[in-house]
Design a protein around this motif. Structure first.
Motif, short mmCIF file in Angstrom:
data_model
loop_
_atom_site.label_atom_id
_atom_site.label_comp_id
_atom_site.label_asym_id
_atom_site.label_seq_id
_atom_site.Cartn_x
_atom_site.Cartn_y
_atom_site.Cartn_z
N ILE A 146 0.87 -1.18 0.01
CA ILE A 146 -0.10 0.07 0.05
C ILE A 146 0.75 1.19 0.02
O ILE A 146 1.79 1.56 0.85
N ASN A 147 0.73 2.02 -1.03
CA ASN A 147 1.50 3.28 -1.16
C ASN A 147 0.73 4.35 -0.64
O ASN A 147 -0.15 4.96 -1.33
N VAL A 148 0.79 4.74 0.86
CA VAL A 148 0.16 5.83 1.41
C VAL A 148 0.25 6.93 0.85
O VAL A 148 -0.97 7.83 0.68
N ALA A 149 1.28 7.54 0.34
CA ALA A 149 1.26 8.68 -0.11
C ALA A 149 0.76 8.98 -1.51
O ALA A 149 -0.03 9.82 -1.88
N ASP A 150 0.51 7.88 -2.37
CA ASP A 150 -0.20 7.84 -3.59
C ASP A 150 -1.76 7.89 -3.19
O ASP A 150 -2.50 8.56 -3.92
N ILE A 151 -2.06 7.02 -2.30
CA ILE A 151 -3.65 7.01 -2.11
C ILE A 151 -3.94 8.48 -1.45
O ILE A 151 -4.80 9.00 -1.77
N ALA A 152 -2.93 9.25 -0.71
CA ALA A 152 -3.25 10.53 0.05
C ALA A 152 -3.50 11.63 -1.13
O ALA A 152 -4.48 12.49 -1.26
N ALA A 153 -2.42 11.49 -2.09
CA ALA A 153 -2.39 12.38 -3.02
C ALA A 153 -3.63 12.21 -4.20
O ALA A 153 -4.14 13.11 -4.53
N SER A 154 -4.14 10.90 -4.26
CA SER A 154 -5.09 10.46 -5.21
C SER A 154 -6.54 11.06 -4.45
O SER A 154 -7.45 11.57 -5.08
N PHE A 155 -6.71 11.02 -3.37
CA PHE A 155 -7.83 11.47 -2.57
C PHE A 155 -7.85 12.77 -2.80
O PHE A 155 -9.11 13.49 -2.92
N GLN A 156 -6.79 13.47 -2.09
CA GLN A 156 -6.80 15.18 -2.06
C GLN A 156 -7.24 15.54 -3.52
O GLN A 156 -7.98 16.48 -3.59
N GLN A 157 -6.72 14.90 -4.51
CA GLN A 157 -6.88 15.27 -5.96
C GLN A 157 -8.37 15.43 -6.45
O GLN A 157 -8.85 16.02 -7.10
N ALA A 158 -8.85 14.19 -5.83
CA ALA A 158 -10.47 14.06 -6.07
C ALA A 158 -11.16 15.09 -5.42
O ALA A 158 -12.23 15.80 -5.83
N VAL A 159 -10.87 15.48 -4.16
CA VAL A 159 -11.44 16.44 -3.30
C VAL A 159 -11.29 17.91 -4.21
O VAL A 159 -12.30 18.63 -4.45
#
Ligand code: KG4
Ligand code: ZN
Length: 373
Positions: free
Chosen positions: A271-284
């Protein structure tokens, strides 16, 4: 100060001679007072959530001091705000914060012209601490007491130290408790265009962060991690973006993130937490930018104010800056310190109410659900 823009210009929306107009239920309309001017000193007090703050603001716009005692560490060990802990911490921190605000402003209690405090919305125990202290100060000094709506105060963070901010504007209020688009035509003249149907954006940030094992509050943590990740790594849904209207929803996005992570875990993948965080933030960011631009188009105003805790988000600031530049929209974004809860915005909002002749009765009670009107 450009007084026309600040108080009695075209944005004046009520007849000042109308004695029946009350503005908010707890407000009392009195004579419009010309003496509220550039030299007026207002003490602002903010205790609606987990920041204890006191501030002295001159003329509604100049911050002489803005003391903020954050309770983040206290609540961090619980992973979220504990209302009783918050209220007790306000009791301890408020008087020293006020004293410090006066010292930094080089003022004494006797220099103050009015006291403004957040009356709601917020946590009732926390609100009570600030309201009781503000009433006591106003009563002892025999100066006006002004109860302020926390959301309206966030809007006023755009006027602090910023003489180019002008009504009318579309305002994106985006915080831990609220997410809404407002058509602000002038002082006290607000039309709510839309808002979240479920979680506030900040709440979604905090919940996703908690799920990812990050510290509280999660918004700044996700923001920091996003800088290290790839925002295009996972395409999370942008709910309601293609639909008419200005409402948003974050429950689907939140569920997508949890489902995605659980699936990876189940499959034994890294699990790449930084990628998930960045992808979630981009969606917002994509959701908020799309809805905000639609609101600007709808209202045909050329000015956008951003405010609230999530307005500190670097992705949202950059996304809106770029979108506004492309469309020649004038964007106002407060400094990071003025995005999250602070008393300077409360003092500024209080000053605007005073200049319209609005005071609050000392009988007024805090209201945890006070709506923006
Ligand atoms: O306005 P605020 O201080 O309190 C409320 O009125 O709710 O907003 C707090 C919210 C929290 O949810 C926090 O995680 C979020 O603002 N926040 C951020 C950032 N800084 C604070 N969210 C995303 N990115 C940030 N940099
Ligand atoms: Zn707030």
């Amino acid at each position: 100060m450009d007084r026309d823009d600040w108080s009695f210009g075209e944005s004046w929306n009520v007849d000042p001679s109308d004695p029946t107009w009350t503005g908010t239920e707890t407000a009392v309309k009195e004579q419009r007072v010309e003496e509220w001017d550039d030299e007026t000193l207002v003490l602002g007090i903010e205790t609606s959530c987990d920041e204890t703050s006191a501030s002295v603001v001159r003329g509604g716009r100049d911050i002489l001091s803005n003391v903020i005692a954050s309770q983040t560490e206290l609540h961090g060990e619980y992973g979220g705000i504990v209302p009783e802990v918050a209220a007790r911490a306000h009791v301890e921190a408020l008087t020293p914060a006020i004293r410090e605000a006066l010292v930094r402003a080089d003022a004494t209690f006797w220099d103050l012209d009015a006291v403004a405090v957040t009356l709601g919305p917020g946590l009732i125990g926390s609100l009570l601490v600030g309201v009781a202290e503000a009433k006591a100060i106003a009563s002892v000094l025999d100066i006006p007491f002004v109860g302020v709506n926390h959301l309206e105060a966030h809007i006023y963070s755009n006027f602090l130290g910023n003489y180019s901010a002008k009504w009318p504007a579309v305002v994106l209020v985006i915080s831990g408790g609220h997410t809404m688009l407002v058509h602000a035509r002038g002082h006290g003249d607000y039309e709510i265009l839309g808002g979240t149907l479920d979680d506030a954006a900040g709440e979604a940030f905090d919940k996703v962060a908690r799920f990812l094992g990050l510290d509280y509050p999660g918004g700044p943590e996700i923001d920091r991690l996003s800088l290290l990740g790839n925002p295009d790594a996972v395409r999370f849904p942008r709910s309601m973006v293609g639909e008419p209207g200005f409402d948003v929803s974050y429950s689907g996005l939140k569920t997508s993130v949890t489902n995605y992570v659980r699936k990876l875990e189940h499959e034994g993948n890294e699990i790449n937490v930084a990628d998930i965080a960045a992808s979630f933030q981009q969606a917002v960011v994509d959701i908020e930018v799309a809805k905000t631009l639609a609101a600007v188009d709808h209202t045909m105003v050329g000015t956008l104010f951003l405010c609230g805790g999530v307005a500190a988000n670097s992705g949202l600031r950059t996304g809106l800056e770029k979108a506004c530049l492309d469309r020649s929209i004038t964007l106002h974004v407060p400094s990071i310190e003025l995005c999250t809860d602070n008393a300077a915005m409360v003092a500024s909002c209080g000053m605007a109410l005073l200049r319209r002749g609005i005071y609050t009765s000392l009988d007024a009670a805090p209201d945890p659900n006070l709506p923006l009107k």
